[in-house]
Design an enzyme around this catalytic site. Structure first.
Site, PDB file in Angstrom:
ATOM      1  NE  ARG A 130      -1.938  -1.736   3.561  1.00 45.09           N
ATOM      2  CZ  ARG A 130      -2.339  -1.946   4.814  1.00 45.09           C
ATOM      3  NH1 ARG A 130      -3.551  -1.562   5.184  1.00 45.09           N
ATOM      4  NH2 ARG A 130      -1.538  -2.522   5.694  1.00 45.09           N
ATOM      5  CE  LYS A 142       0.767  -2.296   9.513  1.00 46.94           C
ATOM      6  NZ  LYS A 142      -0.348  -2.568  10.461  1.00 46.94           N
ATOM      7  CE1 TYR A 181      -5.548   2.148  10.432  1.00 42.80           C
ATOM      8  CE2 TYR A 181      -4.453   1.732   8.336  1.00 42.80           C
ATOM      9  CZ  TYR A 181      -5.607   1.927   9.069  1.00 42.80           C
ATOM     10  OH  TYR A 181      -6.827   1.895   8.444  1.00 42.80           O
ATOM     11  CG  HIS A 194      -1.407  -0.894  15.096  1.00 46.88           C
ATOM     12  ND1 HIS A 194      -2.748  -1.026  15.412  1.00 46.88           N
ATOM     13  CD2 HIS A 194      -1.330  -0.861  13.746  1.00 46.88           C
ATOM     14  CE1 HIS A 194      -3.451  -1.080  14.283  1.00 46.88           C
ATOM     15  NE2 HIS A 194      -2.627  -0.970  13.272  1.00 46.88           N
ATOM     16  CD  GLU A 217      -3.562   2.837  15.529  1.00 39.65           C
ATOM     17  OE1 GLU A 217      -2.618   2.770  16.339  1.00 39.65           O
ATOM     18  OE2 GLU A 217      -3.425   3.271  14.358  1.00 39.65           O
ATOM     19  CG  ASP A 272      -2.024  -4.587  12.798  1.00 38.81           C
ATOM     20  OD1 ASP A 272      -0.863  -4.935  12.546  1.00 38.81           O
ATOM     21  OD2 ASP A 272      -2.865  -4.369  11.914  1.00 38.81           O
TER      22      ASP A 272
END
Length: 371
Positions: free
Chosen positions: A15, A74, A93, A95, A117, A269
């Protein structure tokens, strides 16, 4: 504002932080965008398409990371920590609850870190997590079915069975966006599907949504123990926004599972919801726990970037435009949902879920005079 979009460095992550259409919107709004050369190739976007959208193409990740506002997909990998600095805003993201070292690096840098998130609406919905939860949920039964085959170490069960044989028993723990998407796909594949959730209202919604075709159960230790023992596939889709996922399926439950049963942990994740879960990659996606197969790929949607990149950009672009146009402080002051996405700023940890996961102190936005 100067915006950077680097190439993703996570294993088999195809991505990219924005589509050419998203870049065009940012440039039209008056911002400059620097895209690392080749960043979009995995998603099917060439450098020429990004140029046509108004972006400058830079030869290295360092050039993209040097911008004021960095858009990613990510969480940064260790090789990217060198680019962290106090005068940048990172939107991706993160995490953090599953990665103490990354948390420490973010805090040490003093950067502003906004996590997709944890952007959360007043009704509790997670608008930037939803599209990837939909993708991961739909992928989970497909990946699980592949690993149910005997050559992959599974039970040798066909999801739909054939006349005169039983269907695969699929248990889905968590009836949120990912769980509902997993149930939709598993049911479409002909499996016998059970969804467990702690919310009776959510179970009523799912019962209505599927017209009774999916079995619903109130989630508790007793029911989990029984259902896991009888399942051919268990999909974990438990989520506590921003916090580490609870380990609902214990090692003793896994030990009692059917030999060759497949466990797909969508919650990996955030640390995973099965005891024994650990992150894997698309290169080496599974490992065995007792006599079962664990699939714990931490970037499942990265396998289908042609779907997941535009889906993610559709969701993130309005927020990215707001941050770029107003600056992050004014943007979060104007939008409480975006304010919940700020996990760290100026060396302060601002997420209670991350703080609880790592035993760290948590601050409030007001502590740094941010509002």
């Amino acid at each position: 504002m100067q915006i950077g979009i680097p190439t993703e460095t996570k294993s088999h992550e195809y991505r990219v932080g924005a589509t050419p259409a998203g870049v065009h919107s940012l440039v039209t709004a008056g911002h400059s965008v620097v895209v690392q050369a080749g960043a979009g190739l995995g998603s099917g976007y060439t450098d020429d398409e990004f140029r046509a959208a108004g972006a400058a193409i830079a030869p290295s990740g360092a050039d993209a990371w040097a911008q004021e506002f960095v858009l990613k997909v990510k969480e940064p990998t260790p090789e990217e920590y060198q680019y962290f600095r106090p005068d940048m805003t990172l939107f991706t993201y993160l995490h953090l609850a599953a990665d103490r070292r990354l948390t420490e690096e973010v805090l040490a840098s003093g950067m502003v870190a906004i996590a997709y998130e944890t952007v959360q609406m007043a009704d509790g919905s997670l608008p930037l997590l939803t599209p990837m939860s939909e993708v991961a949920g739909r992928l989970a039964p497909l990946e699980g079915a592949s690993h149910l085959r005997s050559p992959a170490g599974g039970r040798g069960i066909l999801m739909s069975g054939v006349p005169g044989t039983r269907k695969a028993a699929v248990a889905i723990i968590g009836g949120g966006v990912a769980g509902e998407s997993a149930a939709t796909m598993a049911l479409g594949m002909g499996a016998d599907v059970t969804v467990l959730d702690v919310s009776l209202n959510r179970l009523r919604q799912l019962d209505s949504r599927f017209g009774g075709a999916v079995r619903t159960l109130a989630s508790n230790e007793y029911e989990l123990t029984r259902v896991v023992a009888e399942a051919d596939m268990v999909i974990g889709s438990v989520l506590i926004p921003g916090a580490a996922a609870p380990k609902l399926v214990t090692d003793s439950m896994i030990e009692a599972a059917r030999p060759g049963a497949v466990f797909v942990d969508i919650a990996i994740d955030q640390g995973g919801c099965f005891e024994g879960s650990r992150p894997t990659s698309h290169t080496d996606p599974t490992f065995r726990v007792h006599d079962t197969v664990f699939y714990c790929v931490s970037n499942m949607p990265g396998a289908v970037p042609g779907t997941s990149t535009p889906a993610l950009t559709n969701a993130t672009l309005p927020y990215a435009l707001r941050v770029a146009s107003l600056g992050w402080e004014a943007a979060i002051a104007a939008d409480p949902s975006l304010a919940k996405g700020v996990n760290a700023a100026r060396g302060l940890l601002l997420s209670s879920g991350v703080a609880a996961a790592h035993g760290m102190d948590v601050a409030e936005l007001a502590d740094a005079n941010m509002l």
